[in-house]
Design a protein around this motif. Structure first.
Motif, PDB file in Angstrom:
ATOM      1  N   ARG A   1      30.996  57.296  47.056  1.00  0.00           N
ATOM      2  CA  ARG A   1      32.059  56.456  47.627  1.00  0.00           C
ATOM      3  C   ARG A   1      31.864  55.035  47.126  1.00  0.00           C
ATOM      4  O   ARG A   1      30.761  54.492  47.185  1.00  0.00           O
ATOM      5  N   THR A   2      32.942  54.450  46.629  1.00  0.00           N
ATOM      6  CA  THR A   2      32.845  53.134  46.000  1.00  0.00           C
ATOM      7  C   THR A   2      33.662  52.091  46.759  1.00  0.00           C
ATOM      8  O   THR A   2      34.300  52.390  47.769  1.00  0.00           O
ATOM      9  N   THR A   3      33.648  50.877  46.223  1.00  0.00           N
ATOM     10  CA  THR A   3      34.349  49.755  46.840  1.00  0.00           C
ATOM     11  C   THR A   3      35.731  49.531  46.242  1.00  0.00           C
ATOM     12  O   THR A   3      36.451  48.642  46.705  1.00  0.00           O
ATOM     13  N   VAL A   4      36.111  50.291  45.223  1.00  0.00           N
ATOM     14  CA  VAL A   4      37.349  50.004  44.512  1.00  0.00           C
ATOM     15  C   VAL A   4      38.559  50.214  45.415  1.00  0.00           C
ATOM     16  O   VAL A   4      38.628  51.168  46.194  1.00  0.00           O
ATOM     17  N   ASP A   5      39.491  49.294  45.308  1.00  0.00           N
ATOM     18  CA  ASP A   5      40.780  49.384  45.987  1.00  0.00           C
ATOM     19  C   ASP A   5      41.794  49.825  44.935  1.00  0.00           C
ATOM     20  O   ASP A   5      42.103  49.067  44.008  1.00  0.00           O
ATOM     21  N   LEU A   6      42.291  51.056  45.048  1.00  0.00           N
ATOM     22  CA  LEU A   6      43.154  51.594  44.004  1.00  0.00           C
ATOM     23  C   LEU A   6      44.443  50.788  43.838  1.00  0.00           C
ATOM     24  O   LEU A   6      44.987  50.716  42.734  1.00  0.00           O
ATOM     25  N   LYS A   7      44.908  50.182  44.898  1.00  0.00           N
ATOM     26  CA  LYS A   7      46.100  49.345  44.787  1.00  0.00           C
ATOM     27  C   LYS A   7      45.808  48.137  43.896  1.00  0.00           C
ATOM     28  O   LYS A   7      46.592  47.793  43.005  1.00  0.00           O
ATOM     29  N   LEU A   8      44.668  47.499  44.118  1.00  0.00           N
ATOM     30  CA  LEU A   8      44.301  46.346  43.296  1.00  0.00           C
ATOM     31  C   LEU A   8      43.951  46.785  41.871  1.00  0.00           C
ATOM     32  O   LEU A   8      44.237  46.065  40.910  1.00  0.00           O
ATOM     33  N   GLN A   9      43.331  47.946  41.747  1.00  0.00           N
ATOM     34  CA  GLN A   9      42.976  48.442  40.424  1.00  0.00           C
ATOM     35  C   GLN A   9      44.225  48.674  39.581  1.00  0.00           C
ATOM     36  O   GLN A   9      44.281  48.281  38.413  1.00  0.00           O
TER      37      GLN A   9
ATOM     38  N   ALA B   1      46.479  37.933  20.906  1.00  0.00           N
ATOM     39  CA  ALA B   1      45.516  38.278  21.951  1.00  0.00           C
ATOM     40  C   ALA B   1      45.633  39.779  22.181  1.00  0.00           C
ATOM     41  O   ALA B   1      46.573  40.249  22.815  1.00  0.00           O
ATOM     42  N   ARG B   2      44.674  40.535  21.658  1.00  0.00           N
ATOM     43  CA  ARG B   2      44.798  41.987  21.664  1.00  0.00           C
ATOM     44  C   ARG B   2      43.939  42.679  22.714  1.00  0.00           C
ATOM     45  O   ARG B   2      44.096  43.867  22.950  1.00  0.00           O
ATOM     46  N   GLN B   3      43.010  41.951  23.327  1.00  0.00           N
ATOM     47  CA  GLN B   3      42.140  42.573  24.318  1.00  0.00           C
ATOM     48  C   GLN B   3      41.976  41.666  25.529  1.00  0.00           C
ATOM     49  O   GLN B   3      42.244  40.463  25.473  1.00  0.00           O
ATOM     50  N   GLY B   4      41.530  42.288  26.616  1.00  0.00           N
ATOM     51  CA  GLY B   4      41.318  41.518  27.838  1.00  0.00           C
ATOM     52  C   GLY B   4      40.473  42.290  28.825  1.00  0.00           C
ATOM     53  O   GLY B   4      40.188  43.477  28.641  1.00  0.00           O
ATOM     54  N   ALA B   5      40.060  41.601  29.868  1.00  0.00           N
ATOM     55  CA  ALA B   5      39.258  42.216  30.918  1.00  0.00           C
ATOM     56  C   ALA B   5      39.506  41.456  32.204  1.00  0.00           C
ATOM     57  O   ALA B   5      39.907  40.282  32.192  1.00  0.00           O
ATOM     58  N   LEU B   6      39.270  42.139  33.329  1.00  0.00           N
ATOM     59  CA  LEU B   6      39.468  41.525  34.646  1.00  0.00           C
ATOM     60  C   LEU B   6      38.456  42.101  35.626  1.00  0.00           C
ATOM     61  O   LEU B   6      38.195  43.312  35.623  1.00  0.00           O
ATOM     62  N   VAL B   7      37.910  41.228  36.478  1.00  0.00           N
ATOM     63  CA  VAL B   7      36.999  41.625  37.550  1.00  0.00           C
ATOM     64  C   VAL B   7      37.440  40.926  38.817  1.00  0.00           C
ATOM     65  O   VAL B   7      37.745  39.725  38.803  1.00  0.00           O
ATOM     66  N   ALA B   8      37.481  41.680  39.913  1.00  0.00           N
ATOM     67  CA  ALA B   8      37.817  41.089  41.215  1.00  0.00           C
ATOM     68  C   ALA B   8      36.833  41.619  42.247  1.00  0.00           C
ATOM     69  O   ALA B   8      36.560  42.819  42.296  1.00  0.00           O
ATOM     70  N   MET B   9      36.301  40.709  43.081  1.00  0.00           N
ATOM     71  CA  MET B   9      35.351  41.101  44.117  1.00  0.00           C
ATOM     72  C   MET B   9      35.529  40.216  45.341  1.00  0.00           C
ATOM     73  O   MET B   9      36.128  39.134  45.270  1.00  0.00           O
ATOM     74  N   THR B  10      35.036  40.684  46.472  1.00  0.00           N
ATOM     75  CA  THR B  10      35.034  39.874  47.678  1.00  0.00           C
ATOM     76  C   THR B  10      33.897  38.861  47.589  1.00  0.00           C
ATOM     77  O   THR B  10      33.041  38.936  46.710  1.00  0.00           O
ATOM     78  N   THR B  11      33.875  37.919  48.524  1.00  0.00           N
ATOM     79  CA  THR B  11      32.853  36.876  48.470  1.00  0.00           C
ATOM     80  C   THR B  11      31.457  37.402  48.794  1.00  0.00           C
ATOM     81  O   THR B  11      30.479  36.672  48.620  1.00  0.00           O
ATOM     82  N   ASP B  12      31.350  38.670  49.242  1.00  0.00           N
ATOM     83  CA  ASP B  12      30.025  39.259  49.443  1.00  0.00           C
ATOM     84  C   ASP B  12      29.625  40.168  48.291  1.00  0.00           C
ATOM     85  O   ASP B  12      28.580  40.804  48.331  1.00  0.00           O
TER      86      ASP B  12
ATOM     87  N   ALA C   1      31.511  42.853  46.852  1.00  0.00           N
ATOM     88  CA  ALA C   1      32.126  44.176  46.743  1.00  0.00           C
ATOM     89  C   ALA C   1      33.218  44.145  45.668  1.00  0.00           C
ATOM     90  O   ALA C   1      34.223  43.447  45.816  1.00  0.00           O
ATOM     91  N   VAL C   2      33.036  44.907  44.604  1.00  0.00           N
ATOM     92  CA  VAL C   2      33.984  44.908  43.489  1.00  0.00           C
ATOM     93  C   VAL C   2      35.197  45.745  43.872  1.00  0.00           C
ATOM     94  O   VAL C   2      35.086  46.941  44.123  1.00  0.00           O
ATOM     95  N   ARG C   3      36.371  45.109  43.902  1.00  0.00           N
ATOM     96  CA  ARG C   3      37.606  45.783  44.284  1.00  0.00           C
ATOM     97  C   ARG C   3      38.412  46.278  43.095  1.00  0.00           C
ATOM     98  O   ARG C   3      39.210  47.207  43.228  1.00  0.00           O
ATOM     99  N   ALA C   4      38.221  45.669  41.934  1.00  0.00           N
ATOM    100  CA  ALA C   4      38.932  46.103  40.729  1.00  0.00           C
ATOM    101  C   ALA C   4      38.116  45.676  39.525  1.00  0.00           C
ATOM    102  O   ALA C   4      37.482  44.612  39.538  1.00  0.00           O
ATOM    103  N   LEU C   5      38.141  46.512  38.505  1.00  0.00           N
ATOM    104  CA  LEU C   5      37.438  46.181  37.259  1.00  0.00           C
ATOM    105  C   LEU C   5      38.157  46.864  36.108  1.00  0.00           C
ATOM    106  O   LEU C   5      38.306  48.083  36.105  1.00  0.00           O
TER     107      LEU C   5
ATOM    108  N   TYR D   1      28.388  44.768  43.871  1.00  0.00           N
ATOM    109  CA  TYR D   1      28.085  46.166  44.141  1.00  0.00           C
ATOM    110  C   TYR D   1      29.373  46.976  44.164  1.00  0.00           C
ATOM    111  O   TYR D   1      30.437  46.477  44.519  1.00  0.00           O
ATOM    112  N   ALA D   2      29.239  48.242  43.762  1.00  0.00           N
ATOM    113  CA  ALA D   2      30.395  49.131  43.702  1.00  0.00           C
ATOM    114  C   ALA D   2      30.181  50.406  44.494  1.00  0.00           C
ATOM    115  O   ALA D   2      31.129  51.153  44.720  1.00  0.00           O
ATOM    116  N   ILE D   3      28.951  50.687  44.929  1.00  0.00           N
ATOM    117  CA  ILE D   3      28.634  51.938  45.615  1.00  0.00           C
ATOM    118  C   ILE D   3      28.250  51.644  47.062  1.00  0.00           C
ATOM    119  O   ILE D   3      27.388  50.812  47.322  1.00  0.00           O
ATOM    120  N   THR D   4      28.905  52.324  47.969  1.00  0.00           N
ATOM    121  CA  THR D   4      28.572  52.175  49.386  1.00  0.00           C
ATOM    122  C   THR D   4      27.834  53.386  49.938  1.00  0.00           C
ATOM    123  O   THR D   4      27.076  53.260  50.908  1.00  0.00           O
TER     124      THR D   4
END
Length: 724
Positions: free
Chosen positions: A353-361, A381-392, A394-398, A539-542
């Motif tokens: 079980r992970t921290t990802v939020d499928l809506k945000l992903q 600009a042919r490539q990109g990346a994005l990371v989103a996490m809570t202030t503690d 927990a990675v919500r999207a990557l 962190y991504a695993i709960t």
């Protein structure tokens, strides 16, 4: 009347029999020896007469058709054939012995190695990825529905129960079809041969492997029953999506055990045997349906079902279980690599079980594609990346790239790139720790250090400005002067304390982001700022459970000790709001308070935008894998728009909240900013000193080490080489 009795074997005369007496043998008397002959008188030699010449030999009469010559030729041919057969047998035995030299140990037929499966769940418990090999319940032939067995036999091996492991008829038919079509359209391997290949051999396509496959098939047929062979095949064959065996495939594609499959579903499973990835109903439902119709047609030809049953199955609605949630394969890859660190490398099948939020992903993936396929295409600009996490943490999207199928390289966790000015918040936080304040004056004027003369991106110099305005406008010259005064080592210590684990340079160029980092650790550093100076661990695993539901790992909530004064972290947050309010990140403005920083490296090779609200920390990067230049893409342009679009999606429906520690506090506003091209140097805060009382290493110490002189260099004004 003869005394001889028929059937008895005697040599010599019969014995004489007297009346009243048993017959007895009369002894033979020896013959008298002949008298010796008198020697003959020698004769007088006579004169030899001349011999007559011998007549010429007669020619042999020609042999007729009924003579023995014909029998001689036939015998020779038979003999030669027997000899050739013997030698062929010896040669065949030698060839088979040679092929058998590197055969695996067939006594270990029950042993089967496979990769443990990792099933990845989102934060809400929905499954969205699976890795490794998934096996279901082992089921015997009698446990499975008859139409599943018939579907497999009809499309793979109709004479399975009649051949001896190798099917000469099927092989001849396959050779003929392939010859007629001019390509390899059919295979002649039986189910037994396929099982032999799956159990013992590699997928290599060669004559040697085919011969070994046939040899092992004969052994399997001798050692096991037909039902045992078919059971082993149906429970071990690969059926796509990481599944092995019909039960695992049924549960994956249809959400039910194999014992409950109907005719159409059975035909889909049997159709996977030809090309599991191509005909998987989860990824190619149309091709899977077409293949199932081919299988059911073969079942009609074999007499397993009627034409009416075929028509009814064709009209049945699709029942394939579609893959839930978003793609998230970059995130899932990252998670799978982390599992072993929590439960060991020898773990079995696990559910994570992970921290990802499928809506945000999904929002992150869609926003990145919109930028890259839209304005990014014209800007190279042919490539990109994005990371989103809570202030503690927990990675919500990557998102690690534009297209996982095209490249599995994760640009969020693996790519090391220069952050440019996106590194500057750590310099300003170190200055606050050294006793500066957001209102401390700093000189924004040209400077040259040896051959290095960093300039500002816009080519302008604002003279004496506050440290807050220097950060908002991303002044390179002011930032270099600050790091010279406070010391490089202090900046390195603050950045490392907040989670920048990559090696950091020890010269003044560190202030402008010349040391490479990855997006995940840079976003983590900003999360530490948002967390009032307390570092966070992404962190991504709960939770991790085994197949039976036993908990193998569960994350325990915990906190960390601030590595900087929380008041200084709040001051920096307030300064960073100016980047969005009136600085380089105005195009990323949201409907709520936010703090951020843009970054652009030399020649527009990398562009960054990292920032946070009270709810979420997000970082984005745009660039090219080959480090090619973009067309004037800065962190405040396309990356800022990407960041804004994603954050608007992520905060939809959430009420605005003030940034941590800034409840009721106003953001810094642009005031008193001078705009002359050249300005008179103004006083700066006193230089910070180390524990020994010496001036911290900076421009002076750098030049001193290069020239061996203790005097400070003369400042020269130059607009060249803008690095922002």
């Amino acid at each position: 009347m003869s005394n001889d009795r028929p059937g008895e074997l005697f040599a010599g005369p019969r014995p004489i029999q007297t009346r009243g007496e048993e017959p007895a043998l009369r002894p033979r008397l020896p013959k008298r020896a002949p008298k010796p002959e008198k020697p003959a008188k020698p004769e007088k030699p006579k004169a030899e007469k001349p011999r007559k010449p011998a007549p010429p030999p007669r020619k042999a009469a020609p042999k007729t058709a009924r003579s023995g010559g014909r029998r001689t030729i036939l015998g020779t041919l038979v003999y030669a054939g027997m000899v050739a057969g013997v030698w062929c047998g010896i040669a065949l035995g030698a060839v088979l012995a040679w092929f058998a030299l590197d055969l695996p140990d067939i006594s270990k037929v029950a042993q089967f190695e496979r990769r443990a499966s990792v099933t990845v769940l989102a934060a809400d418990g929905s499954e969205f990825a699976r890795f490794g090999d998934l096996h279901g319940t082992t089921l015997g032939v009698r446990d499975l529905p008859p139409h599943l067995i018939n579907a497999v036999l009809a499309i793979e091996d109709r004479r399975f129960y009649s051949h001896f492991g190798v099917d000469p008829i099927g092989l001849a038919r396959a050779l003929y079809v392939n010859w007629r079509s001019g390509r390899s359209a059919q295979g002649g391997s039986t189910i037994t041969q396929q099982l032999a290949k799956n159990l013992f051999l590699t997928p290599e396509k060669s004559l040697k492997r085919k011969i070994q496959e046939a040899m092992l098939a004969l052994w399997l047929e001798h050692r096991f029953t037909k039902d045992q062979i078919l059971t082993a095949y149906l429970n071990r064959v690969y059926l796509g999506a990481g599944t092995f065996g019909v039960d695992a495939a049924a549960r994956t594609y249809f959400g039910k055990p194999a014992t409950q499959l109907d005719l159409r579903e059975s035909a889909i499973i049997a159709g996977l045997l030809k090309a599991p990835s191509r005909y998987a109903p989860s990824s190619n439902p149309d091709e899977a349906a077409e293949r199932s119709r081919v299988v059911m047609g073969a079942m009609v030809d074999a007499g397993f079902i009627t034409a009416q049953e075929l028509e009814a199955a064709r009209n049945a609605p699709p029942s394939a279980k579609r893959k839930p949630g978003g793609d998230g394969r970059y995130f899932a890859d990252w998670v799978t690599e982390l599992v072993s660190a929590f439960v060991g490398s020898g773990h079995g099948d696990v559910v994570v079980r992970t921290t990802v939020d499928l809506k945000l992903q999904r929002a992150a993936e869609q926003r990145l594609e919109e930028i890259l396929s839209g304005p990014g295409a014209g800007a190279n600009a042919r490539q990109g990346a994005l990371v989103a996490m809570t202030t503690d943490g927990a990675v919500r999207a990557l998102v690690g790239g534009r297209d996982y199928d095209n490249s599995e390289f994760n640009r969020a966790t693996q790519a090391m790139r220069q952050p440019g000015s996106a590194f500057k918040p750590f310099v300003y936080l170190a200055a606050l720790e050294a006793g500066w304040s957001p209102d401390s004056p700093v000189e924004d004027a040209p400077v040259r250090i040896g051959t290095w003369s960093p300039g500002n991106y816009d080519g302008k110099f604002r003279g004496t400005i506050t440290m807050a305005n220097a950060l908002a406008h991303s002044s390179n010259t002011a930032t270099v002067r600050i790091i010279d005064r406070i010391g490089v080592e202090r900046v390195r210590r603050v950045a490392a304390g907040l989670g920048i684990n990559s090696p950091l340079g020890k010269d003044l160029s560190l202030a402008l982001g010349t040391s490479e980092v990855n997006l995940l650790e840079l976003t983590r550093g900003y999360a530490g700022i948002a967390n009032r100076g307390a570092p966070v661990w992404p962190y991504a695993i709960t939770e991790i459970r085994d197949r039976d539901g036993n908990v193998l790992y569960r994350r325990q909530a915990g906190g960390s000790v601030p590595v900087v004064d929380p008041a200084h972290a709040v001051q920096l947050t307030r300064m960073m709001t100016g980047v969005i309010e009136y600085g380089t990140g105005k195009s990323a403005k949201l409907d709520r308070p936010a703090a951020a920083k843009s970054g652009t490296t030399q020649d527009y090779r990398d562009a960054w935008f990292v920032g946070f609200t009270a709810d979420l920390v997000a970082g984005v990067w745009l660039g090219n894998d080959n480090n090619a230049e973009m067309k004037r893409v800065t962190g405040g342009s396309l990356p800022a728009k990407l960041w804004q679009g994603f954050m608007l999606d992520a905060h939809a429906g959430r009420p605005p909240r003030p940034l941590p520690g800034m409840e009721g506090a106003p953001a810094y506003v642009a005031s008193g900013i001078a705009e002359p091209a050249r300005a008179t140097p103004a006083a700066a805060p006193a230089p910070a000193r180390g524990s020994s009382g010496s001036v911290a290493g900076g421009i002076g110490s750098l030049i001193e080490s290069l020239t061996g002189k203790g005097s400070a260099p003369q400042v020269q004004y130059d607009y060249g080489n803008p690095v922002r």
